[in-house]
Design a protein around this motif. Structure first.
Motif, mmCIF file in Angstrom:
data_model
loop_
_atom_site.group_PDB
_atom_site.id
_atom_site.type_symbol
_atom_site.label_atom_id
_atom_site.label_comp_id
_atom_site.label_asym_id
_atom_site.label_seq_id
_atom_site.Cartn_x
_atom_site.Cartn_y
_atom_site.Cartn_z
ATOM 1 N N ASP A 209 0.735 -0.935 0.028
ATOM 2 C CA ASP A 209 -0.075 0.309 -0.318
ATOM 3 C C ASP A 209 1.073 0.927 0.522
ATOM 4 O OD1 ASP A 209 -2.450 -1.531 0.327
ATOM 5 O OD2 ASP A 209 -2.877 -1.580 1.709
ATOM 6 N N LEU A 210 2.046 1.044 0.847
ATOM 7 C CA LEU A 210 2.954 2.692 0.559
ATOM 8 C C LEU A 210 3.005 3.335 -0.936
ATOM 9 C CD1 LEU A 210 5.012 1.880 4.051
ATOM 10 C CD2 LEU A 210 2.933 3.298 3.405
ATOM 11 N N LEU A 211 3.663 1.323 -1.528
ATOM 12 C CA LEU A 211 4.408 1.746 -2.748
ATOM 13 C C LEU A 211 3.149 2.283 -3.496
ATOM 14 C CD1 LEU A 211 6.360 -1.777 -3.164
ATOM 15 C CD2 LEU A 211 7.010 0.777 -2.301
ATOM 16 N N LEU A 212 1.650 1.762 -2.999
ATOM 17 C CA LEU A 212 0.921 2.460 -3.831
ATOM 18 C C LEU A 212 0.638 3.738 -4.182
ATOM 19 C CD1 LEU A 212 -1.856 -0.666 -3.981
ATOM 20 C CD2 LEU A 212 -0.467 0.198 -6.379
ATOM 21 N N ALA A 213 1.227 4.142 -2.812
ATOM 22 C CA ALA A 213 0.558 5.930 -2.766
ATOM 23 C C ALA A 213 1.646 6.102 -3.333
ATOM 24 C CB ALA A 213 0.475 5.236 -1.136
ATOM 25 N N THR A 214 2.690 6.056 -3.608
ATOM 26 C CA THR A 214 3.997 6.864 -3.863
ATOM 27 C C THR A 214 4.304 6.146 -5.259
ATOM 28 O OG1 THR A 214 5.011 6.214 -1.740
ATOM 29 C CG2 THR A 214 6.263 7.215 -2.723
ATOM 30 N N ALA A 215 4.034 6.583 -6.060
ATOM 31 C CA ALA A 215 3.938 6.164 -7.589
ATOM 32 C C ALA A 215 5.535 6.379 -8.256
ATOM 33 C CB ALA A 215 3.123 7.809 -8.309
ATOM 34 N N ASP A 216 6.148 7.966 -8.303
ATOM 35 C CA ASP A 216 7.910 7.155 -7.723
ATOM 36 C C ASP A 216 8.268 6.449 -7.401
ATOM 37 O OD1 ASP A 216 7.719 10.190 -9.597
ATOM 38 O OD2 ASP A 216 8.414 11.160 -7.916
ATOM 39 N N VAL A 217 8.087 5.747 -6.599
ATOM 40 C CA VAL A 217 9.001 4.197 -5.780
ATOM 41 C C VAL A 217 7.982 3.284 -6.551
ATOM 42 C CG1 VAL A 217 9.320 3.748 -4.494
ATOM 43 C CG2 VAL A 217 9.236 5.678 -3.564
ATOM 44 N N GLN A 218 6.887 3.527 -7.094
ATOM 45 C CA GLN A 218 6.923 1.931 -8.193
ATOM 46 C C GLN A 218 7.364 2.761 -9.245
ATOM 47 O OE1 GLN A 218 2.600 0.363 -8.724
ATOM 48 N NE2 GLN A 218 2.079 2.854 -8.151
ATOM 49 N N THR A 219 7.064 3.219 -9.993
ATOM 50 C CA THR A 219 7.398 3.428 -11.581
ATOM 51 C C THR A 219 9.587 2.872 -11.038
ATOM 52 O OG1 THR A 219 6.853 5.048 -11.797
ATOM 53 C CG2 THR A 219 8.760 4.893 -13.015
ATOM 54 N N THR A 220 9.914 3.937 -10.242
ATOM 55 C CA THR A 220 11.529 3.051 -9.912
ATOM 56 C C THR A 220 11.667 1.778 -9.330
ATOM 57 O OG1 THR A 220 12.281 5.112 -8.874
ATOM 58 C CG2 THR A 220 13.594 3.176 -8.826
ATOM 59 N N PHE A 221 10.985 0.461 -8.814
ATOM 60 C CA PHE A 221 11.026 -0.781 -8.515
ATOM 61 C C PHE A 221 10.520 -1.549 -9.980
ATOM 62 C CE2 PHE A 221 10.979 0.201 -4.102
ATOM 63 C CZ PHE A 221 11.249 -0.799 -3.874
ATOM 64 N N TYR A 222 9.937 -1.104 -10.813
ATOM 65 C CA TYR A 222 9.521 -1.814 -12.324
ATOM 66 C C TYR A 222 10.548 -1.832 -13.144
ATOM 67 C CZ TYR A 222 4.513 -2.858 -10.522
ATOM 68 O OH TYR A 222 3.902 -3.895 -10.462
ATOM 69 N N ASP A 223 11.343 -0.238 -12.921
ATOM 70 C CA ASP A 223 11.942 -0.117 -13.391
ATOM 71 C C ASP A 223 13.493 -1.289 -13.940
ATOM 72 O OD1 ASP A 223 10.573 1.745 -15.354
ATOM 73 O OD2 ASP A 223 11.354 3.411 -14.403
ATOM 74 N N ASN A 224 13.441 -1.351 -12.507
ATOM 75 C CA ASN A 224 14.625 -2.373 -12.583
ATOM 76 C C ASN A 224 14.262 -4.007 -12.758
ATOM 77 O OD1 ASN A 224 17.077 -0.639 -11.119
ATOM 78 N ND2 ASN A 224 15.010 0.765 -10.447
ATOM 79 N N VAL A 225 12.927 -4.451 -12.335
ATOM 80 C CA VAL A 225 13.193 -5.927 -12.956
ATOM 81 C C VAL A 225 13.485 -6.559 -13.473
ATOM 82 C CG1 VAL A 225 10.465 -7.399 -13.222
ATOM 83 C CG2 VAL A 225 10.864 -5.030 -11.597
ATOM 84 N N ASP A 226 13.351 -6.332 -15.177
ATOM 85 C CA ASP A 226 14.032 -6.372 -16.381
ATOM 86 C C ASP A 226 15.816 -6.394 -15.666
ATOM 87 O OD1 ASP A 226 11.796 -6.823 -17.290
ATOM 88 O OD2 ASP A 226 12.560 -5.128 -18.797
ATOM 89 N N GLY A 227 16.015 -5.646 -15.129
ATOM 90 C CA GLY A 227 18.070 -5.918 -14.943
ATOM 91 C C GLY A 227 18.380 -6.192 -13.827
ATOM 92 N N GLY A 228 17.331 -7.014 -13.265
ATOM 93 C CA GLY A 228 17.081 -7.904 -11.630
ATOM 94 C C GLY A 228 17.377 -7.224 -10.537
ATOM 95 N N LEU A 229 16.797 -7.456 -9.937
ATOM 96 C CA LEU A 229 15.704 -6.669 -8.453
ATOM 97 C C LEU A 229 15.363 -7.906 -7.529
ATOM 98 C CD1 LEU A 229 14.333 -3.951 -7.163
ATOM 99 C CD2 LEU A 229 12.629 -4.784 -8.474
ATOM 100 N N THR A 230 16.129 -7.611 -6.194
ATOM 101 C CA THR A 230 15.479 -7.981 -5.293
ATOM 102 C C THR A 230 14.825 -7.028 -4.460
ATOM 103 O OG1 THR A 230 17.823 -9.662 -5.289
ATOM 104 C CG2 THR A 230 16.814 -9.229 -3.235
ATOM 105 N N ILE A 231 13.777 -7.849 -3.630
ATOM 106 C CA ILE A 231 12.955 -6.197 -2.529
ATOM 107 C C ILE A 231 12.484 -7.398 -1.187
ATOM 108 C CG2 ILE A 231 10.279 -5.449 -2.615
ATOM 109 C CD1 ILE A 231 10.166 -5.301 -5.272
ATOM 110 N N PHE A 232 13.595 -6.554 0.098
ATOM 111 C CA PHE A 232 12.771 -6.783 1.460
ATOM 112 C C PHE A 232 11.510 -6.566 1.280
ATOM 113 C CE2 PHE A 232 17.133 -7.355 -0.084
ATOM 114 C CZ PHE A 232 18.071 -8.989 0.645
ATOM 115 N N CYS A 233 10.010 -6.826 1.650
ATOM 116 C CA CYS A 233 9.590 -6.667 1.951
ATOM 117 C C CYS A 233 8.420 -6.558 2.987
ATOM 118 C CB CYS A 233 7.928 -6.687 1.341
ATOM 119 S SG CYS A 233 7.253 -8.638 1.257
#
Length: 411
Positions: A209-233
């Motif tokens: 929900d915090l990610l959904l409320a912060t558009a810039d953060v969402q975009t940054t996460f998605y932009d990094n998926v193809d190049g490799g991304l690890t998320i600790f939620c």
């Protein structure tokens, strides 16, 4: 005499497996990116090994041979405008899952051999198309060709050795790109992933929900998926406990702390369990001094993330499929750039006897003022070069050999 011989036999049986293991560790630490960085003429090849995440695959393997291509040969490959996934398949053909140093290449039994490439070993190649034929034509002429080499196409030729750690890593130059219709075939794009849906399903709804409320953060996460991304939620209870602090942060700091939970590299659970070190995050800036980093530490089956302010433990795997992994953690990660670092108290000084008679006095004092920007020894350890680690291991192995021979003399 028989007793002494028996004692020697027992000693050798017990000791040499330990010695061999020690020697095997001398060559395990290698970094293909640093090795190729010493040769600017391979900068394009080096770049695409990183972009396709093959560099980390090479570094984690014990026995590997890299068939490097210089910038001139790479330019023709780049000009074909392959997708990143197709480029990964093509370059995977240039990584053999066996050791072939210069000496071994010129001493092949029956003058030829068939070696499995990473394209074959990872299951990406159909049939035998991921195997590479190595042929020694004598007089120093060695060629490499794929199993599905088209008629009229020429094999690649051995040029020179760039770096060899015998029986562990060999980096050699070949004249051209290995041609394979199967490896060059278009690869369907991966199905799009929905990060927040994945988190919703595994106990990380509040963080999503915090990610959904912060558009810039969402975009940054998605932009990094193809190049490799690890998320600790953080799990929901961890987010709830941290919310009073979160609401008091500025908008810029809220963005930074959310990005702090993303690492722009794909790490599987197995990789996290087998590596300790400092990692950069999506919040890390481009300055000289690393910021917004934390240490990954493991003990047996437990993996923790230490920010110097708090320490979170990985609780479960939410998603793990290259190039994206998501893990739930039991605390909200707090960077030392925002909060006061908490250091373990120093051990009390050992009591000492005084020569003069009288009551002993307690001179110990405590100092609770810690700077959140204090330098980290872990960062220095993480920057330690592979060559340094190898040198240390050789020293240990040499010491073990000296001990062995000394013991044999005693026997």
């Amino acid at each position: 005499m028989h007793i002494m011989a028996r004692q020697k036999q027992i000693f050798l049986t017990l000791f040499f497996p330990i010695l061999l293991f020690s020697l095997s560790q001398t060559c395990r630490a290698h970094n293909i990116t640093k090795i190729l960085a010493e040769h600017p003429e391979f900068s394009q090849f080096n770049h695409y090994l990183t972009a396709t995440r093959l560099a980390s695959e090479i570094n984690r393997r014990l026995t590997i041979t890299v068939l490097a291509i210089d910038n001139s040969a790479m330019s023709a490959l780049i000009a074909r405008h392959f997708t990143l996934q197709t480029m990964r398949h093509v370059l995977s053909l240039h990584i053999l899952v066996d050791y072939y140093g210069s000496k071994k290449l010129h001493q092949l039994s029956r003058s030829s051999t068939l070696s499995s490439s990473l394209f074959q070993a990872t299951g990406s190649a159909p049939g035998t198309t991921g195997y590479v034929n190595i042929t020694d034509h004598k007089k120093g002429h060695v060629t490499f060709s794929t199993e599905d080499l088209p008629d009229g196409a020429s094999p690649a030729t051995y040029v020179k050795s760039l770096k060899e750690f015998p029986y562990n890593l060999s980096v050699i130059q070949v004249s051209s790109v290995l041609t394979s219709p199967e490896a060059e075939a278009p690869v369907p794009p991966p199905a799009p992933v929905n990060l927040t849906e994945l988190m919703y399903a595994k106990g990380c709804k509040a963080f999503a929900d915090l990610l959904l409320a912060t558009a810039d953060v969402q975009t940054t996460f998605y932009d990094n998926v193809d190049g490799g991304l690890t998320i600790f939620c953080p799990i929901d209870s961890a987010v709830k406990a941290f919310m009073p602090k979160y609401k008091n942060l500025t908008a810029a700091r809220q963005t930074a702390i959310l990005l702090y939970h993303g690492v722009p590299v794909y790490y599987s659970m197995q990789q996290l369990k087998s590596n300790n070190g400092v990692v950069s995050t999506l919040a890390t800036g481009g300055g000289v001094k690393p910021t917004y980093t934390y240490s990954v530490k493991n003990a047996v089956e437990t993996v923790t993330l230490n920010t110097k302010v708090d320490e979170a433990t990985i609780k479960a795997m939410v998603h793990d499929e290259d190039p994206l992994s998501i893990f739930s953690i039991d605390k909200f990660l707090q960077p030392k750039e925002m909060f006061k670092a908490v250091l373990a108290p120093a051990p009390a000084p050992a009591p000492h006897k005084k020569k003069k008679k009288g009551k002993a006095t307690d001179d110990s004092s405590s100092d609770d003022a810690y700077s959140p920007d204090s330098s980290s020894d872990d960062t220095d350890a993480a920057d330690k070069s592979a060559a340094g680690r190898i040198a240390e291991n050789w020293v240990s192995a040499f010491a073990a050999i000296v001990v062995a021979f000394a013991a044999l003399v005693v026997f």
